[in-house]
Structures are given as structure tokens and as C-alpha cells.
Design a protein around this motif. Structure first.
Motif, PDB file in Angstrom:
ATOM      1  N   LEU B  41       0.824  -1.199   0.000  1.00 21.86           N
ATOM      2  CA  LEU B  41       0.000   0.000   0.000  1.00 21.86           C
ATOM      3  C   LEU B  41       0.865   1.259   0.000  1.00 21.86           C
ATOM      4  O   LEU B  41       0.626   2.193  -0.751  1.00 21.86           O
ATOM      5  CB  LEU B  41      -0.904  -0.039   1.235  1.00 21.86           C
ATOM      6  CG  LEU B  41      -2.176   0.771   1.155  1.00 21.86           C
ATOM      7  CD1 LEU B  41      -3.036   0.311   0.009  1.00 21.86           C
ATOM      8  CD2 LEU B  41      -2.936   0.656   2.458  1.00 21.86           C
ATOM      9  N   GLN B  42       1.903   1.218   0.846  1.00 21.04           N
ATOM     10  CA  GLN B  42       2.789   2.373   0.970  1.00 21.04           C
ATOM     11  C   GLN B  42       3.473   2.646  -0.372  1.00 21.04           C
ATOM     12  O   GLN B  42       3.480   3.774  -0.864  1.00 21.04           O
ATOM     13  CB  GLN B  42       3.831   2.091   2.044  1.00 21.04           C
ATOM     14  CG  GLN B  42       4.761   3.255   2.269  1.00 21.04           C
ATOM     15  CD  GLN B  42       5.880   2.894   3.228  1.00 21.04           C
ATOM     16  OE1 GLN B  42       6.173   1.733   3.464  1.00 21.04           O
ATOM     17  NE2 GLN B  42       6.503   3.895   3.782  1.00 21.04           N
ATOM     18  N   SER B  43       4.000   1.577  -0.955  1.00 20.56           N
ATOM     19  CA  SER B  43       4.735   1.727  -2.204  1.00 20.56           C
ATOM     20  C   SER B  43       3.805   2.199  -3.324  1.00 20.56           C
ATOM     21  O   SER B  43       4.119   3.122  -4.074  1.00 20.56           O
ATOM     22  CB  SER B  43       5.373   0.386  -2.525  1.00 20.56           C
ATOM     23  OG  SER B  43       5.443   0.166  -3.871  1.00 20.56           O
ATOM     24  N   SER B  44       2.626   1.570  -3.410  1.00 19.39           N
ATOM     25  CA  SER B  44       1.690   1.887  -4.476  1.00 19.39           C
ATOM     26  C   SER B  44       1.143   3.308  -4.330  1.00 19.39           C
ATOM     27  O   SER B  44       1.087   4.073  -5.294  1.00 19.39           O
ATOM     28  CB  SER B  44       0.553   0.877  -4.427  1.00 19.39           C
ATOM     29  OG  SER B  44      -0.470   1.216  -5.273  1.00 19.39           O
ATOM     30  N   PHE B  45       0.774   3.668  -3.103  1.00 19.60           N
ATOM     31  CA  PHE B  45       0.199   4.986  -2.857  1.00 19.60           C
ATOM     32  C   PHE B  45       1.247   6.071  -3.080  1.00 19.60           C
ATOM     33  O   PHE B  45       0.972   7.112  -3.681  1.00 19.60           O
ATOM     34  CB  PHE B  45      -0.350   5.036  -1.429  1.00 19.60           C
ATOM     35  CG  PHE B  45      -1.391   6.087  -1.211  1.00 19.60           C
ATOM     36  CD1 PHE B  45      -2.454   6.227  -2.080  1.00 19.60           C
ATOM     37  CD2 PHE B  45      -1.304   6.953  -0.137  1.00 19.60           C
ATOM     38  CE1 PHE B  45      -3.407   7.205  -1.879  1.00 19.60           C
ATOM     39  CE2 PHE B  45      -2.257   7.936   0.071  1.00 19.60           C
ATOM     40  CZ  PHE B  45      -3.309   8.065  -0.804  1.00 19.60           C
ATOM     41  N   ARG B 243       4.839  12.666   1.415  1.00 20.88           N
ATOM     42  CA  ARG B 243       5.290  11.725   2.443  1.00 20.88           C
ATOM     43  C   ARG B 243       4.319  11.705   3.624  1.00 20.88           C
ATOM     44  O   ARG B 243       3.990  10.654   4.164  1.00 20.88           O
ATOM     45  CB  ARG B 243       6.689  12.121   2.918  1.00 20.88           C
ATOM     46  CG  ARG B 243       7.353  11.028   3.733  1.00 20.88           C
ATOM     47  CD  ARG B 243       8.469  11.543   4.603  1.00 20.88           C
ATOM     48  NE  ARG B 243       9.590  12.070   3.839  1.00 20.88           N
ATOM     49  CZ  ARG B 243      10.601  12.732   4.407  1.00 20.88           C
ATOM     50  NH1 ARG B 243      10.606  12.966   5.691  1.00 20.88           N
ATOM     51  NH2 ARG B 243      11.592  13.175   3.677  1.00 20.88           N
ATOM     52  N   GLU B 244       3.838  12.916   3.984  1.00 21.89           N
ATOM     53  CA  GLU B 244       2.913  13.024   5.109  1.00 21.89           C
ATOM     54  C   GLU B 244       1.551  12.398   4.755  1.00 21.89           C
ATOM     55  O   GLU B 244       0.925  11.730   5.576  1.00 21.89           O
ATOM     56  CB  GLU B 244       2.755  14.502   5.497  1.00 21.89           C
ATOM     57  CG  GLU B 244       1.791  14.800   6.615  1.00 21.89           C
ATOM     58  CD  GLU B 244       2.173  14.153   7.939  1.00 21.89           C
ATOM     59  OE1 GLU B 244       3.320  13.727   8.089  1.00 21.89           O
ATOM     60  OE2 GLU B 244       1.287  14.058   8.817  1.00 21.89           O
ATOM     61  N   ILE B 245       1.110  12.626   3.517  1.00 21.42           N
ATOM     62  CA  ILE B 245      -0.180  12.036   3.090  1.00 21.42           C
ATOM     63  C   ILE B 245      -0.083  10.514   3.133  1.00 21.42           C
ATOM     64  O   ILE B 245      -0.982   9.830   3.620  1.00 21.42           O
ATOM     65  CB  ILE B 245      -0.574  12.517   1.668  1.00 21.42           C
ATOM     66  CG1 ILE B 245      -0.833  14.016   1.679  1.00 21.42           C
ATOM     67  CG2 ILE B 245      -1.808  11.775   1.168  1.00 21.42           C
ATOM     68  CD1 ILE B 245      -1.148  14.607   0.320  1.00 21.42           C
ATOM     69  N   VAL B 246       1.029   9.997   2.624  1.00 19.41           N
ATOM     70  CA  VAL B 246       1.217   8.544   2.627  1.00 19.41           C
ATOM     71  C   VAL B 246       1.227   8.027   4.063  1.00 19.41           C
ATOM     72  O   VAL B 246       0.617   7.004   4.382  1.00 19.41           O
ATOM     73  CB  VAL B 246       2.529   8.158   1.892  1.00 19.41           C
ATOM     74  CG1 VAL B 246       2.837   6.679   2.058  1.00 19.41           C
ATOM     75  CG2 VAL B 246       2.425   8.492   0.419  1.00 19.41           C
ATOM     76  N   ARG B 248      -0.233   9.348   6.682  1.00 19.11           N
ATOM     77  CA  ARG B 248      -1.586   9.391   7.269  1.00 19.11           C
ATOM     78  C   ARG B 248      -2.487   8.309   6.670  1.00 19.11           C
ATOM     79  O   ARG B 248      -3.291   7.699   7.373  1.00 19.11           O
ATOM     80  CB  ARG B 248      -2.210  10.775   7.053  1.00 19.11           C
ATOM     81  CG  ARG B 248      -1.506  11.846   7.852  1.00 19.11           C
ATOM     82  CD  ARG B 248      -2.365  13.080   7.918  1.00 19.11           C
ATOM     83  NE  ARG B 248      -1.576  14.249   8.231  1.00 19.11           N
ATOM     84  CZ  ARG B 248      -2.064  15.468   8.279  1.00 19.11           C
ATOM     85  NH1 ARG B 248      -3.343  15.681   8.011  1.00 19.11           N
ATOM     86  NH2 ARG B 248      -1.300  16.498   8.571  1.00 19.11           N
ATOM     87  N   ALA B 249      -2.338   8.114   5.355  1.00 20.07           N
ATOM     88  CA  ALA B 249      -3.143   7.056   4.710  1.00 20.07           C
ATOM     89  C   ALA B 249      -2.767   5.702   5.291  1.00 20.07           C
ATOM     90  O   ALA B 249      -3.622   4.845   5.514  1.00 20.07           O
ATOM     91  CB  ALA B 249      -2.910   7.072   3.205  1.00 20.07           C
ATOM     92  N   GLU B 250      -1.469   5.533   5.530  1.00 10.82           N
ATOM     93  CA  GLU B 250      -0.992   4.278   6.137  1.00 10.82           C
ATOM     94  C   GLU B 250      -1.568   4.080   7.521  1.00 10.82           C
ATOM     95  O   GLU B 250      -1.923   2.974   7.907  1.00 10.82           O
ATOM     96  CB  GLU B 250       0.524   4.336   6.241  1.00 10.82           C
ATOM     97  CG  GLU B 250       1.211   3.674   5.095  1.00 10.82           C
ATOM     98  CD  GLU B 250       2.503   3.091   5.566  1.00 10.82           C
ATOM     99  OE1 GLU B 250       3.193   3.746   6.341  1.00 10.82           O
ATOM    100  OE2 GLU B 250       2.802   1.974   5.160  1.00 10.82           O
ATOM    101  N   MET B 251      -1.661   5.179   8.272  1.00 10.71           N
ATOM    102  CA  MET B 251      -2.216   5.089   9.629  1.00 10.71           C
ATOM    103  C   MET B 251      -3.662   4.619   9.569  1.00 10.71           C
ATOM    104  O   MET B 251      -4.110   3.801  10.352  1.00 10.71           O
ATOM    105  CB  MET B 251      -2.160   6.450  10.317  1.00 10.71           C
ATOM    106  CG  MET B 251      -0.899   6.663  11.122  1.00 10.71           C
ATOM    107  SD  MET B 251      -0.849   8.297  11.825  1.00 10.71           S
ATOM    108  CE  MET B 251      -2.197   8.219  13.001  1.00 10.71           C
ATOM    109  N   ARG B 348      -2.650  -0.504  -5.285  1.00  5.23           N
ATOM    110  CA  ARG B 348      -2.490  -1.951  -5.133  1.00  5.23           C
ATOM    111  C   ARG B 348      -2.144  -2.262  -3.675  1.00  5.23           C
ATOM    112  O   ARG B 348      -1.283  -1.607  -3.090  1.00  5.23           O
ATOM    113  CB  ARG B 348      -1.356  -2.468  -6.034  1.00  5.23           C
ATOM    114  CG  ARG B 348      -1.659  -2.348  -7.515  1.00  5.23           C
ATOM    115  CD  ARG B 348      -2.604  -3.453  -7.968  1.00  5.23           C
ATOM    116  NE  ARG B 348      -3.083  -3.224  -9.310  1.00  5.23           N
ATOM    117  CZ  ARG B 348      -4.184  -2.547  -9.627  1.00  5.23           C
ATOM    118  NH1 ARG B 348      -4.913  -2.007  -8.674  1.00  5.23           N
ATOM    119  NH2 ARG B 348      -4.573  -2.391 -10.867  1.00  5.23           N
ATOM    120  N   PHE B 349      -2.819  -3.252  -3.123  1.00  3.26           N
ATOM    121  CA  PHE B 349      -2.517  -3.669  -1.756  1.00  3.26           C
ATOM    122  C   PHE B 349      -1.326  -4.630  -1.743  1.00  3.26           C
ATOM    123  O   PHE B 349      -0.545  -4.644  -0.832  1.00  3.26           O
ATOM    124  CB  PHE B 349      -3.729  -4.368  -1.124  1.00  3.26           C
ATOM    125  CG  PHE B 349      -4.792  -3.415  -0.654  1.00  3.26           C
ATOM    126  CD1 PHE B 349      -4.862  -3.048   0.677  1.00  3.26           C
ATOM    127  CD2 PHE B 349      -5.713  -2.879  -1.537  1.00  3.26           C
ATOM    128  CE1 PHE B 349      -5.834  -2.170   1.115  1.00  3.26           C
ATOM    129  CE2 PHE B 349      -6.689  -2.006  -1.106  1.00  3.26           C
ATOM    130  CZ  PHE B 349      -6.751  -1.655   0.226  1.00  3.26           C
TER     131      PHE B 349
END
Lengths: 282, 393
Positions: B41-45, B243-246, B248-251, B348-349
Motif C-alpha cells: 500500500l505504501q509503495s503503491s500509494f 510523504r505526510e499524506i502517505v 496518514r493514509a498508512e495510519m 495496489r494492496f
């Protein structure tokens, strides 16, 4: 104590905290607006009933509010990942502070028992052009899409785990029975029938898998407790993330016994096909 | 020779080996899937956001872009102010709204009267779509449609603002489709359109609003430092880097990472138990032979190495099958999670990266070999005479 907080309110889904030019009619309520503060926010800011905070919105530099109470939000998975804590305040107060006087996001309507939902829906929509009326089940269905996806994902993961568990069990049972091949062959040579030996070995398989299943249930219950403890603390909620129900226990145990029994049956069949003389080394 | 001995031993018990390989293969498939899920998720986002070419986003305070219906009120002036700041290369405003659309000409009857997600953009500074066919927006009455839309280039679409309760009749205007585009952030169920932001502002009677602004930094400017500086200058809005959006999305989706960690760990435990049990039983069977080998002078080290090579061969074969199996199951699980509401279809997950692959292989081999180490050591330290007497090889 005066604290500035940026939160979202439940009365209107409008984040407050943004400072904007105040439109006409907008301003602070005449007296400090009474608010209810979510427990996590109250804990974070050290707020207690009677304390004062400042809510900033469309009314410029912010309006004073007084904490009337602290509330525990209902255990709702839909708001679990929410980053902004919530406060409740009276609708007219929020309207003035946010600059959205006489606005609401939605109405909740309680129907009389004899009313027909579809009929009422049609009548209300024709009475209020521009408004959409939804029965609560549609709202529930739309808001639970995420959980439906997660649930399907869980089922798929469970299927994979079950496959892995089945193969593991089959493997262990095969090894366990193969370990006994000399003993079983000796019994066959002593005249014990294949049927008796098969029943004996398979019963033993079922017992082993049943005992293993029971131990697994214990491990599962402990894991479930740990998961709840971890996530309830992580999300500061009373929500249960893992539930061990009677059905779950029954299904797990039955599956363990069936899988173990099936694996035992395959291994026993293979064992009984072998020549006992070869197995005992003659 | 050691490898040959190990392979011969595995082939001597085909049933047992087949079960062991199947068990370890399923466990390694699960491990690979969980490693893919943990970082996917992190990589894809991250690559999706970076691909747009704008490093910063400006949104209403306390929100991320399109998190809520809240908008930046005086966005035209805000964009001008930000544009004049040093280190800012470009600023693009975006207004995103639901509007009613109907086809005023030609084909595309499917979309008559339907609701679409409209993006008001500044065509020369946007990172939200890629033109597939036709041309980009130039005139005020032009519109781009999603490649999946039934509308075609040359069609005229009538857009109407969504009438809110108590408001006057909805405003409407006609737009000519000049191109089709792939919308970077569109979810699988969304078929958005893009039009000039000024046209959407007029249509929706929001003359100076924007949902968010997209900023790109000068090449020699650190986007994170720029975000911090701008945030200090304009505290009334949210200014965040990709980086911050990623983060927060990860959180928000941290559940999947935690699940991946738990199930990945369980897979390793299963592998260890399985390999350990199989090797223990297999070695127990061969106590007599091992004692005989020791009696004719084979060193303890050789015995251990042979048994570990046997484990390695088993784990390698099972791991190779597991990696293939893992790729197939990842695709199946991805198809389930692709229905996750509100996420861009391009997300992509499960992402297979070389790092994940190597990590899975290393974890599998380490755990497998470690699990076989105890029975192998026990076999090498057997009392030779007693074992030979008891086992009669």
C-alpha cells in the motif's frame, strides 16, 4: 483553562478551526457555548467539566465554549480510523460559529409504526425538492461497504489458513502414523485384522486432532484477548476486534477433528497397504 | 555428494516429502502474501502521488484532500499568495464536486441524468489526469471524460449543479467533449469528468472556492521544508507533503499492515514447526544409519551439514512452489480488496518488490534451517555403540 482545539462537530459535518472572514449574522453565541467533549480528547487536553475552550470557525478569532460534560463515543467501527476527535454542541451555536446558520447536513426521522417507508419517502422527496430521503437500511448498507470488503478479505484469509492448517495436520498425522509402522505391522503379523487396526489408528488420529483442536482453541482465545487488548488500547475504544463465539469454537473444533480424521484415514490406508514383513525388516 | 545424499533421502520417502513440501509451500505462500501486503500500500500509494508531479497539497484545516466536503474559501487569493513564495514552482487549484450530467447530443444515452464526479482544474497545472485521446482543455466550454465513459469526443454534455434543499433551480451549462483521459485518483466505481475550474465555479456558484491546491517545489527546494515554512505562514489551512499524506493514509489502513505482520509471523512459526517435526521424525528413523556413519569415521560436522542441506533442499523446493502459489493468491486477495470504497483504482494492496521476495526467501531458509538444527545436532551427538546396539541398521 482556555484551549484552542480543531475538531469536527457532530451537529454539522464541518471541521472547525479554520479562520475565515465572517459572513453576516455569524458570530459567537451570547454566552459561552456548552459543549460535550469526547473522552479521548478530554484526556489528551486534560479537560474536565466546567473548563473553558475556544472554538475557532467562521467567526474569526474563535468563540468561547464551556465543557458541560465528557462523553464516551459509541463503539462504532466506521469511525475507528477517524483522526479528528469530536465535540457535541447545540446546533444554533455551531451554525453561528461555523457561519452556516440555518443549515443541516441531515435530518433523522423516526416513523410511526403504521407508516410505510416507501410511501413516506416519496412524499417527503416531493415536498422537499433537492433533498434525498433514505431508509436507514440503505444508509447502513452504504456505510458498511468497507466492512463487507474487509469481511470478504477475512474469509479468503481464513480459507488460506484453513488450507495451510489442513496440510499441516495431514503432514503431522502421516508422520505420526508412519512412526508406528513397525508396531502396526507386528500387530498385523500377530493376526489383528486390518479393520481393527484401521479403526484403532483412526480413532487415535481423531483423538490427537481433537486434543490439538482444544489446545488451539485455548491459544485462539488468548490471541483474541491479546488482539482486543492491543487494539482497544491503540484506538482508545471499547470496540471488540475479535470475538470468540460458541459457533466459532464449535466450527474450529469440528474442522480440526474432521481434518485430522481425514488425514489419519489417508495415512492409515497407506500404512495398511504396505507388506508387514518388509515393514518389520524381514 | 552431500546434496546428492540429501536429495536421495528426500526421494526415499515420497509421501512424507510431498506433504512436507505442500505444508511449507502453503506457509511460504502466506508469508510472501503478507510481506507484499505489508509494504504494498505504501509503495503503491507513494508512487501514485509522486507520479502526479506535485509534491505538496493544501487543503482545509484538519483534512486531507477530498477528505470532507469542506473547501478552501478564498482559494484564488490563497493560490496567488502561495505562488509568490520562494521555492514554489507551480500552484494548481482543484474544485471537486458532484454534478448532474446528461448527453445533449450524439451517443451515450447510458449517462443521461446521471451523477458524476467533476474536477474543476487549471489544465496547464494539473496532475490529476493523462490525456488518452483528443486534446486537453483549452476553452471555457470544454470537458474531458474518463476513458470508461460512454460519451465520445464531439458530444455535448449538459452539466447541472446539484440542487440543494431550499435553493433556487439548479444552474446548468453545456460543454463539448474534447478528449478522453485516465484519471489518476479515480476509484473503480467512479467515472469522473474534468473541466476548467472557472466554469465549475460558475456552475456551482462558488466563485473563489477550491477543494485543494496542488503545489510543486523548485528543483533545489526540499518539499518537506517548504511545507513546514508555508504552514507556519498560513496556519489556517493544512499544507502537507506527499510523504505526510502517505503516512496518514498508512495510519488509516494500518490494520492491513498489522494483519500482515501477525499472519506473516504465524506462517514462519508453522514453517518452523513443520520443518522441525519432519526433520525430527526423519532423523529419528535414521539413528542407526547415522550411528554407523559416525562409527566408520564420518565427522559430526559432516552429519549436521548433510542434514541441513536436506532441510535446505526441502525448503528451497517448497519455497519455489510457495512463491508461485503466493503470487496467485495475492492476485485473488487483491481482487477482493480492489472493491475497497474510495480508494483510487490504481492503488495496489499487494505489490511484489525484489526486497519482499528476498526477505521471504531469507526468512524461510533461516527459519527452516534453524528448526532443523536441534534434531541434526542431537543426531550428531548420539552415543555410537548404544545406538548401533538399539537400532540395528
Amino acid at each position: 483553562m482556555i484551549a484552542s482545539i480543531a475538531v469536527s462537530s457532530l451537529a454539522l459535518a464541518q471541521p472547525v478551526g479554520q479562520e475565515l472572514a465572517a459572513p453576516p449574522g455569524v458570530g459567537c453565541p451570547d454566552s459561552p457555548a456548552p459543549i460535550l467533549v469526547e473522552r479521548s480528547l478530554a484526556k489528551e487536553l486534560g479537560l474536565a467539566p466546567g473548563e473553558r475552550v475556544r472554538l475557532s470557525g467562521a467567526a474569526g478569532s474563535g468563540c468561547e465554549a464551556i465543557v458541560e460534560g465528557v462523553f464516551e463515543p459509541p463503539a462504532d467501527p466506521a469511525v475507528l480510523a477517524r483522526e479528528r476527535p469530536r465535540v457535541w454542541l447545540h446546533l444554533p451555536d455551531l451554525g453561528r460559529i461555523s457561519g452556516r446558520i440555518d443549515e443541516v447536513d441531515r435530518f433523522s426521522i423516526a416513523m410511526r409504526a403504521e407508516s410505510d417507508t416507501a410511501d413516506l419517502r416519496g412524499r417527503l422527496e416531493s415536498l422537499m425538492p433537492g433533498a434525498q430521503v433514505f431508509p436507514s437500511w440503505i444508509v447502513a448498507e452504504q456505510s458498511s461497504t468497507t466492512f463487507n470488503v474487509v469481511s470478504r478479505f477475512h474469509r479468503a484469509i481464513a480459507l488460506i489458513t484453513l488450507t495451510a492448517g489442513g496440510v499441516f495436520l495431514a503432514c503431522i498425522m502421516t508422520l505420526k502414523i508412519q512412526e508406528r509402522r513397525t508396531h502396526v505391522s507386528a500387530l498385523r503379523l500377530a493376526g489383528i485384522s486390518r479393520g481393527s487396526l484401521a479403526r484403532w489408528v483412526m480413532l487415535e488420529s481423531a483423538l490427537i486432532s481433537g486434543l490439538g483442536g482444544l489446545m488451539g482453541l485455548g491459544i485462539g482465545a488468548i490471541a483474541s484477548w491479546l488482539i482486543n487488548a492491543f487494539y482497544q488500547r491503540a484506538y482508545d475504544t471499547t470496540l471488540y476486534f475479535s470475538l470468540v463465539t460458541r459457533d466459532t469454537l464449535a466450527v474450529s473444533l469440528v474442522l480440526a477433528v474432521i481434518l485430522g480424521f481425514a488425514a489419519g484415514a489417508v495415512a492409515t490406508w497407506r500404512l495398511l497397504q504396505a507388506d508387514p514383513l518388509v515393514e518389520v525388516g524381514r | 555428494m552431500i546434496l546428492q545424499t540429501a536429495v536421495r533421502e528426500l526421494r526415499a520417502h515420497p509421501g512424507r516429502t510431498a506433504f512436507a513440501v505442500a505444508g511449507v509451500a502453503v506457509a511460504s505462500a502466506m508469508l510472501l502474501d503478507m510481506l507484499m501486503l505489508a509494504g504494498g500500500l505504501q509503495s503503491s500509494f507513494g508512487s501514485l502521488l509522486s507520479g502526479a508531479g506535485f509534491e505538496l497539497r493544501v487543503s482545509p484545516s484538519g483534512t486531507l484532500p477530498l477528505d470532507t466536503d469542506a473547501t478552501l474559501q478564498d482559494a484564488v487569493a490563497l493560490a496567488q499568495d502561495i505562488r509568490s513564495e520562494p521555492g514554489v514552482a507551480a500552484v494548481g487549484s482543484v474544485l471537486a464536486l458532484n454534478v448532474q450530467v446528461e448527453v445533449a447530443s450524439s451517443a451515450g444515452a447510458d449517462s443521461v441524468g446521471s451523477m458524476v464526479f467533476a474536477l474543476g482544474v487549471e489544465p496547464q497545472v494539473q496532475g490529476l489526469y493523462r490525456i488518452v485521446d483528443g486534446s486537453d482543455l483549452k476553452g471555457a466550454a470544454e470537458i474531458l471524460v474518463d476513458v470508461r465513459s460512454p460519451a465520445r469526443i464531439g458530444d455535448t454534455l449538459r452539466l447541472s449543479s446539484v440542487r440543494t434543499f431550499g435553493s433556487a433551480a439548479a444552474a446548468s451549462a453545456e460543454f463539448v467533449v474534447v478528449g478522453t483521459a485516465e484519471f489518476v485518483y479515480a476509484s473503480a466505481s467512479e467515472v469522473p469528468v474534468a473541466l476548467p475550474i472557472q466554469a465549475l465555479r460558475e456552475l456551482s456558484s462558488r466563485p473563489a472556492e477550491a477543494s485543494f491546491l496542488m503545489l510543486s517545489a523548485e528543483p533545489d527546494t526540499d518539499p518537506n521544508a517548504l511545507a513546514r515554512r508555508l504552514q507556519a505562514l498560513i496556519p489556517s489551512v493544512e499544507i502537507v507533503s506527499i510523504r505526510e499524506i502517505v503516512r496518514r493514509a498508512e495510519m488509516r489502513l494500518s490494520y492491513f499492515r498489522q494483519l500482515a505482520f501477525i499472519l506473516g509471523s504465524v506462517s514462519l512459526v508453522v514453517t518452523a514447526l513443520l520443518v522441525g517435526t519432519i526433520m525430527a521424525v526423519s532423523i529419528n528413523d535414521r539413528y542407526g544409519i547415522i550411528a554407523a556413519l559416525r562409527a566408520i569415521g564420518v565427522s559430526r560436522r559432516s552429519i549436521i551439514v548433510t542434514l541441513l542441506v536436506e532441510t535446505l533442499a526441502l525448503v528451497t523446493l517448497a519455497g519455489a512452489i510457495g512463491l508461485v502459489l503466493g503470487s496467485v493468491t495475492a492476485r485473488y486477495l487483491e481482487s477482493i480488496l480492489s472493491d475497497f470504497p474510495g480508494l483510487p483504482a490504481a492503488i495496489r494492496f499487494f505489490v511484489l518488490e525484489p526486497r519482499q521476495l528476498w526477505l521471504a526467501i531469507a526468512a524461510l531458509v533461516t527459519v527452516g534451517v534453524a528448526a532443523a538444527l536441534i534434531p541434526a545436532y542431537r543426531a550428531s551427538t548420539l552415543p555410537i555403540a548404544t545406538t548401533l546396539h538399539r537400532e540395528e541398521p
